[in-house]
Motif scaffolding. Structure first.
Motif, short mmCIF file in Angstrom:
data_model
loop_
_atom_site.label_atom_id
_atom_site.label_comp_id
_atom_site.label_asym_id
_atom_site.label_seq_id
_atom_site.Cartn_x
_atom_site.Cartn_y
_atom_site.Cartn_z
N ARG A 107 0.82 -1.22 0.00
CA ARG A 107 0.00 0.00 0.00
C ARG A 107 0.85 1.27 0.00
NH1 ARG A 107 -3.74 -3.15 -1.50
NH2 ARG A 107 -5.21 -4.00 -0.01
N VAL A 108 1.95 1.27 -0.73
CA VAL A 108 2.78 2.46 -0.85
C VAL A 108 1.97 3.52 -1.60
CG1 VAL A 108 4.90 3.44 -1.80
CG2 VAL A 108 4.91 1.16 -0.76
N PRO A 109 1.75 4.71 -1.01
CA PRO A 109 0.81 5.68 -1.59
C PRO A 109 1.24 6.28 -2.93
CG PRO A 109 1.93 6.61 0.32
CD PRO A 109 2.28 5.16 0.28
N VAL A 123 -16.95 5.18 10.19
CA VAL A 123 -15.60 4.66 10.42
C VAL A 123 -15.45 3.27 9.81
CG1 VAL A 123 -14.01 3.82 12.20
CG2 VAL A 123 -15.10 6.05 12.47
N LEU A 124 -16.41 2.38 10.07
CA LEU A 124 -16.32 1.01 9.59
C LEU A 124 -16.33 0.95 8.06
CD1 LEU A 124 -18.65 -0.82 12.12
CD2 LEU A 124 -16.15 -0.73 12.11
N ASP A 174 -8.54 -0.59 3.48
CA ASP A 174 -7.94 -1.89 3.79
C ASP A 174 -7.22 -1.86 5.15
OD1 ASP A 174 -7.39 -4.56 3.33
OD2 ASP A 174 -5.49 -4.15 2.34
N LEU A 175 -7.90 -1.31 6.14
CA LEU A 175 -7.35 -1.25 7.49
C LEU A 175 -8.18 -2.12 8.43
CD1 LEU A 175 -6.86 2.64 7.70
CD2 LEU A 175 -5.03 0.94 7.49
#
Length: 343
Positions: free
Chosen positions: A36-38, A97-98, A105-106
């Motif tokens: 997940r490198v931005p 939030v959910l 993907d957290l």
């Protein structure tokens, strides 16, 4: 259409190199996508992830943690006292939030606060770097947390503007001053001139801002702004403050109630005192929650986009994590008025 290559005979596990060969990119690029490198192009990331899924590639989260120093988990800190309420203030932002953590993907870890023991636990948890960042839904009972979390070691985003040194804090808030002005203007338009406020405790900036908005609107119309009673954002707080307000100012013909929780208790006191709403007293509340809808009569109330605020809190935290938490993100959303039968 991209053609995926078959794994070599005798191999049972798809590797990073397999995905890279199928996608026509380097293994370094696939690694950046999976971690997940931005800076990776979003279209490229989407294509590589689709190929990886098609090939059954099993991503190693532990390896990502070792490579990036990140766990992919974030904490949400909420007040334990709020969870005991029949209509929890936390529920609406929690939905947002959910939704947003899934989009980013957290994973989410919920931590309760409200007692010294709980606060000690959450500080220890954050200190062990078990999460990459934290979010706090600020309420009266935990309004002191920004001071405790100042040296948490991870980026923190608040739902609600913290008290003290707010310019150095990241937060998502609603325009509470503007919302209070909307409520007060509606009462004035309804022909009310002796307008009181049930204000919240000033440990929360929301309570302070709503009081300021009420005062400024009355001042613009040359109306007195001394009919004030303070209490907790709860039904009991609304009952207590309305009882004290009627005793001190029995001539009131309009009330701005700083939260729907207070509003439910305030309406009961007005009814018991024989003051009809809106015939004798017009009432406008704040939050536009289910409590306003089911009140008797249904309460006109300033709308807070709490679900959207929850989503934007996650977006802000993700932005901070991508920049190592060195920036400050502050977002203030507009408020609107929902009119019902109490005006």
């Amino acid at each position: 259409m991209t053609e995926t290559r078959a794994r070599r005979p005798g191999r049972s596990v798809t590797t990073l190199a397999d995905v890279a060969a199928a996608a026509g990119v380097s293994t370094a690029t696939v690694s950046r996508v999976m971690n997940r490198v931005p800076t990776v192009n979003p279209d490229l990331a989407f294509r590589v992830e689709a190929i990886a899924r098609q090939m059954g590639y099993q991503f190693n989260a532990a390896a990502r943690t070792l490579a990036t120093g990140r766990t992919g988990a974030v904490a949400l800190i909420i007040s334990e006292a709020d969870l005991s309420q029949p209509y929890s203030f936390t529920s609406a932002p929690l939905h947002g939030v959910l939704s947003a953590v899934a989009r980013h993907d957290l994973q989410i870890v919920i931590l309760l606060s409200g007692s010294p023991q709980q606060e000690s636990h959450l500080l220890e948890y954050l200190g062990r770097t078990g999460v990459d960042g934290a979010m706090v839904i600020l309420e009266d009972e935990i309004s002191h947390l920004p001071e405790l979390l100042r040296d948490a070691g991870v980026p923190v985003v608040y739902l609600g503007r913290p008290l003290g040194n707010a310019e150095a804090q990241s937060y998502v808030d609603v325009d509470n001053v503007g919302g209070a002005r909307l409520a007060t203007e509606a009462l004035i338009e309804a022909g009310r001139s002796r307008i009181a406020i049930l204000a919240g405790n000033d440990r929360l900036t929301a309570a302070r801002d709503r009081l300021d908005g009420w005062r400024s609107s009355l001042a613009e119309h040359g109306l007195d702004a001394h009919r004030i009673a303070r209490g907790a954002f709860s039904p009991a707080g609304g009952s207590d403050t309305m009882t004290r307000l009627l005793a001190a100012y029995p001539d009131i013909d309009g009330v701005f109630v700083s939260s729907d929780y207070m509003g439910s208790g305030a309406l009961q006191v007005l009814a018991a005192a024989g003051r009809r709403v809106p015939h004798d007293v017009s009432v406008v509340s704040y939050d536009d929650s289910v409590l306003a809808e089911v009140a008797n009569p249904p309460l006109s109330s300033v709308h807070q986009p709490l679900e959207l605020m929850g989503e934007q809190m996650v977006d802000a935290l993700a932005s901070l994590m991508a920049t190592s938490g060195t920036a400050v993100v502050q977002r203030v959303l507009p408020s609107t008025l929902t009119r019902r039968d109490s005006l």
